[in-house]
Design an enzyme around this catalytic site. Structure first.
Site, mmCIF file in Angstrom:
data_model
loop_
_atom_site.group_PDB
_atom_site.id
_atom_site.type_symbol
_atom_site.label_atom_id
_atom_site.label_comp_id
_atom_site.label_asym_id
_atom_site.label_seq_id
_atom_site.Cartn_x
_atom_site.Cartn_y
_atom_site.Cartn_z
ATOM 1 N N GLY A 8 0.782 -1.352 0.068
ATOM 2 C CA GLY A 8 0.012 0.085 -0.198
ATOM 3 C C GLY A 8 0.889 1.360 -0.143
ATOM 4 O O GLY A 8 0.606 2.130 0.488
ATOM 5 N N GLY A 11 0.130 5.111 -1.286
ATOM 6 C CA GLY A 11 -0.950 5.839 -0.570
ATOM 7 C C GLY A 11 -0.371 7.062 0.034
ATOM 8 O O GLY A 11 0.419 7.443 0.377
ATOM 9 N N GLN A 12 -1.433 7.842 0.695
ATOM 10 C CA GLN A 12 -1.099 8.875 1.590
ATOM 11 C C GLN A 12 0.000 8.676 2.536
ATOM 12 O O GLN A 12 0.842 9.436 2.649
ATOM 13 C CB GLN A 12 -2.472 9.586 2.273
ATOM 14 N N ASP A 34 2.139 -2.232 -4.334
ATOM 15 C CA ASP A 34 0.805 -1.842 -4.481
ATOM 16 C C ASP A 34 0.141 -2.088 -5.708
ATOM 17 O O ASP A 34 0.877 -2.764 -6.605
ATOM 18 C CB ASP A 34 0.960 -0.145 -4.407
ATOM 19 N N ILE A 35 -1.182 -1.691 -5.872
ATOM 20 C CA ILE A 35 -1.737 -1.938 -7.347
ATOM 21 C C ILE A 35 -1.547 -0.879 -8.223
ATOM 22 O O ILE A 35 -2.027 -1.193 -9.476
ATOM 23 C CB ILE A 35 -3.104 -2.419 -7.165
ATOM 24 N N ARG A 36 -1.276 0.225 -7.738
ATOM 25 C CA ARG A 36 -0.800 1.377 -8.659
ATOM 26 C C ARG A 36 0.574 2.045 -8.157
ATOM 27 O O ARG A 36 1.079 1.874 -7.067
ATOM 28 C CB ARG A 36 -1.838 2.553 -8.391
ATOM 29 N N ASP A 52 -1.037 -7.391 -5.891
ATOM 30 C CA ASP A 52 -2.598 -7.294 -5.130
ATOM 31 C C ASP A 52 -2.434 -8.124 -3.976
ATOM 32 O O ASP A 52 -2.255 -9.431 -3.838
ATOM 33 C CB ASP A 52 -3.683 -8.004 -6.101
ATOM 34 N N TYR A 142 -16.007 0.282 7.721
ATOM 35 C CA TYR A 142 -14.471 0.392 7.957
ATOM 36 C C TYR A 142 -14.008 -0.086 9.270
ATOM 37 O O TYR A 142 -13.171 -0.520 9.552
ATOM 38 C CB TYR A 142 -14.066 1.802 7.593
ATOM 39 N N LYS A 146 -11.691 -2.952 10.794
ATOM 40 C CA LYS A 146 -10.627 -2.471 11.876
ATOM 41 C C LYS A 146 -10.747 -3.179 13.105
ATOM 42 O O LYS A 146 -9.484 -3.830 13.520
ATOM 43 C CB LYS A 146 -10.235 -0.956 11.883
#
Ligand code: NAD
Length: 319
Positions: A8, A11-12, A34-36, A52, A142, A146
């Site tokens: 991940g 991400g941010q 990551d996937i991007r 993935d 969400y 968690k």
């Protein structure tokens, strides 16, 4: 050479954590997944894997071959997006974690980091200074994911000795990457609007105070938690983790200390309902006691840094 994998990573939080890990261990010791592809040149100097995190077979192969000392598993669907795609959120948030915990059980990873969130709290939780062992009462998809993740972490630690560590992040505010669909994203966007002399329409109501943290504090705290001796980590669900607490009106006021003309309007949307279910402030005495956590950046300091950084970004993109 210590090897670290961040899943991940685009991400941010991922971008910021990778930058800190590169500075600590060296670019070559950090791998990204990551996937991007991450939109950050410095981050991309580390080896990038298109992966993935829900794919059990590929994850097992990568983690068995990689033999990473630390894996940071950050891939997730965030709060606001999860409400729109509940089953996809559950699938992503659970499978990505369980794939990493399984690799920990196999002995392929020494230490795992996985973030939880203040979204584990809900209407039945006290609103102020929520204690570590408060009732978890999530009312969002969400938050449910968690909460379940926290108990999976503790289960894998107790049953299989997996050294997994976790923090209940509040809303994270940084300037090096864009937020990814959470309920506290306004507190990042607002600074970008302010430096461009644009009015900002906030999707939460004026007095909706929430726990928040400046990214530099969050990243430092995460690395400190991961560096602490295993026997000092007494909480194996997830640690309460606190920086500051403020409302949209308060952040608007702190921006006006620098930009007196800044205009802030309020148009609460579906995210207001999520925010209303969350606490205002968090008691993080367990983190302070167990691994010497200390938050350093308050709202006025953060506003100063955010305005300077967003101004520099605007000048850079328009020049
Ligand atoms: P983000 O949405 O910005 O980043 C998540 C990253 O995961 C993205 O780059 C995305 O492409 C990647 N991803 C999605 N599906 C994937 C998959 N199947 N395989 C691999 N990668 C995939 O989120 P963030 O803000 O960086 O949050 C990181 C973690 O911190 C999450 O677990 C989140 O729940 C937690 N957290 C964040 C905040 C916050 O304010 N940002 C607060 C509390 C907890």
């Amino acid at each position: 050479m210590s090897k670290t994998l961040v899943i991940g990573a685009s991400g941010q939080l991922g971008i910021e954590l990778v930058l800190a890990l590169q500075a600590k261990h060296g670019v070559g010791s950090v791998h990204l997944a990551d996937i991007r592809v991450p939109e950050n040149e410095q981050v991309l100097k580390s080896h990038f894997l298109h992966l993935d995190a829900t794919d059990e077979e590929t994850m097992a192969k990568v983690l068995e071959e990689g033999r990473y000392v630390e894996v940071y598993q950050l891939a997730a669907m965030l709060s606001a997006t999860s409400e729109k795609k509940p089953l996809a959120a559950w699938d992503l948030n659970m499978k990505s974690l369980l794939n990493v915990l399984e690799a920990g059980r196999e002995g392929w990873i020494e230490r795992v980091f996985w973030p939880s969130s203040i979204a584990v709290f809900g209407p039945g939780t006290p609103k102020k200074n929520v204690p570590q062992d408060a009732l978890l009462d999530p009312s969002t998809v969400y938050g449910i994911s968690k909460q379940s993740g926290e108990y999976w972490c503790r289960y894998y630690h107790e049953k299989f000795g997996v050294d997994v560590r976790s923090l209940r992040y509040p809303g994270l505010i940084g300037h090096r990457s864009n937020p990814g669909g959470g309920t506290t994203d306004y507190a990042v966007e607002i600074y970008d609007f302010a430096v461009q002399d644009l009015p900002y329409s906030c999707f939460l109501k004026a007095d909706q105070a929430l726990p928040m943290m400046f990214m530099d504090d969050a990243v430092r705290g995460t690395l400190e938690l991961m560096a602490a001796p295993s026997d000092s980590i007494r909480v194996r669900t997830s640690y309460n983790f606190s920086g500051m607490s403020f409302s949209p009106a308060e952040v608007g006021e702190s921006i006006r200390q620098h930009l007196p003309e800044f205009e802030l309007e309020y148009a609460p949307d579906h995210r207001q309902e999520i925010a209303s279910s969350w606490p205002e402030s968090i008691d993080d005495i367990a983190a302070i006691h167990d691994w010497a956590w200390e938050s350093r950046i308050d709202l006025s300091e953060m506003t100063k840094v955010m305005l300077e950084a967003c101004r520099a970004k605007t000048i850079h993109t328009t020049s």
